[in-house]
Design a protein around this motif. Sequence first.
Motif, short mmCIF file in Angstrom:
data_model
loop_
_atom_site.label_atom_id
_atom_site.label_comp_id
_atom_site.label_asym_id
_atom_site.label_seq_id
_atom_site.Cartn_x
_atom_site.Cartn_y
_atom_site.Cartn_z
N HIS A 33 0.96 -1.26 0.03
CA HIS A 33 0.01 0.06 -0.11
C HIS A 33 0.82 1.20 -0.22
N ALA A 34 1.76 1.12 0.91
CA ALA A 34 2.83 2.38 0.98
C ALA A 34 3.63 2.58 -0.39
N SER A 35 4.00 1.36 -0.91
CA SER A 35 4.78 1.54 -2.18
C SER A 35 4.03 2.03 -3.34
N GLN A 36 2.39 1.62 -3.36
CA GLN A 36 1.72 2.29 -4.39
C GLN A 36 1.48 3.87 -4.21
N GLN A 37 1.44 4.03 -2.92
CA GLN A 37 1.35 5.54 -2.74
C GLN A 37 2.45 6.31 -3.27
N ILE A 38 3.91 5.88 -2.68
CA ILE A 38 4.93 6.67 -3.32
C ILE A 38 5.22 6.51 -4.62
N ARG A 39 4.96 5.30 -5.28
CA ARG A 39 4.94 5.47 -6.91
C ARG A 39 3.95 6.48 -7.69
N ARG A 40 2.85 6.58 -7.06
CA ARG A 40 1.82 7.52 -7.43
C ARG A 40 2.43 9.10 -7.43
N SER A 41 2.98 9.34 -6.23
CA SER A 41 3.39 10.68 -5.96
C SER A 41 4.77 10.84 -7.04
N MET A 42 5.38 9.68 -7.13
CA MET A 42 6.75 9.66 -8.12
C MET A 42 6.19 10.00 -9.59
N ARG A 43 5.03 9.42 -10.08
CA ARG A 43 4.67 9.78 -11.31
C ARG A 43 4.34 11.09 -11.40
N ASP A 44 3.46 11.60 -10.25
CA ASP A 44 2.90 12.61 -10.22
C ASP A 44 4.03 14.13 -10.39
N GLN A 45 5.09 13.63 -9.67
CA GLN A 45 6.29 14.69 -9.73
C GLN A 45 6.90 14.73 -11.13
N VAL A 46 6.94 13.44 -11.70
CA VAL A 46 7.57 13.40 -12.93
C VAL A 46 6.71 14.45 -13.89
N GLU A 47 5.40 14.21 -13.79
CA GLU A 47 4.43 14.96 -14.57
C GLU A 47 4.47 16.60 -14.56
N LEU A 48 4.64 16.85 -13.37
CA LEU A 48 5.12 18.43 -12.83
C LEU A 48 6.26 18.59 -13.54
N GLU A 49 7.19 17.95 -13.47
CA GLU A 49 8.77 18.33 -13.96
C GLU A 49 8.40 18.41 -15.59
N LYS A 50 7.75 17.52 -16.23
CA LYS A 50 7.42 17.63 -17.66
C LYS A 50 6.59 19.04 -18.18
N SER A 51 5.45 19.26 -17.15
CA SER A 51 4.82 20.14 -17.71
C SER A 51 5.50 21.61 -17.35
N THR A 52 6.37 21.67 -16.42
CA THR A 52 7.01 22.71 -16.11
C THR A 52 8.27 23.10 -17.06
N LEU A 53 8.94 22.04 -17.24
CA LEU A 53 10.22 22.17 -17.84
C LEU A 53 10.26 22.18 -19.25
N TYR A 54 9.45 21.24 -19.91
CA TYR A 54 9.51 20.84 -21.35
C TYR A 54 9.38 22.16 -22.20
N PRO A 55 8.54 22.99 -21.91
CA PRO A 55 8.35 24.40 -22.77
C PRO A 55 9.77 25.02 -22.85
N TYR A 56 10.90 25.00 -21.98
CA TYR A 56 12.17 25.52 -21.97
C TYR A 56 12.88 24.60 -22.63
N LEU A 57 12.66 23.30 -23.10
CA LEU A 57 13.86 22.50 -23.52
C LEU A 57 14.00 22.81 -25.06
#
Length: 97
Positions: free
Chosen positions: A73-97
């Motif tokens: 259960h904890a692993s599922q939550q941390i994986r979800r938050s990791m995926r959310d973080q990657v999506e935030l990174e993509k949406s924030t940084l990709y326009p500048y790459l």
Amino acid sequence: MAGLRYRLTRTSSARRKLIETLCAELQMTLPADEIAPIRALRESNVVAMTSSSDHIGTWSLREIMKDWAGYCHASQQIRRSMRDQVELEKSTLYPYL
């Protein structure tokens, strides 16, 4: 399993350092009105790192063996938050790459 966790931690740490470097460079070069999302991403990066460290600290191999269902259960939550973080990174940084 310990070796896999170690490699995952190293890879994640390297990614976070890269994101931090990109954000620092963007903050120095972008106009002031474009910096807020970069600053927010840097802050979320710290929160994500802390969350990941807490997860690893809480779930030692011994604890995983004692409470497999809880770890899953904890692993599922941390994986979800990791995926959310990657999506935030993509949406924030990709326009500048």
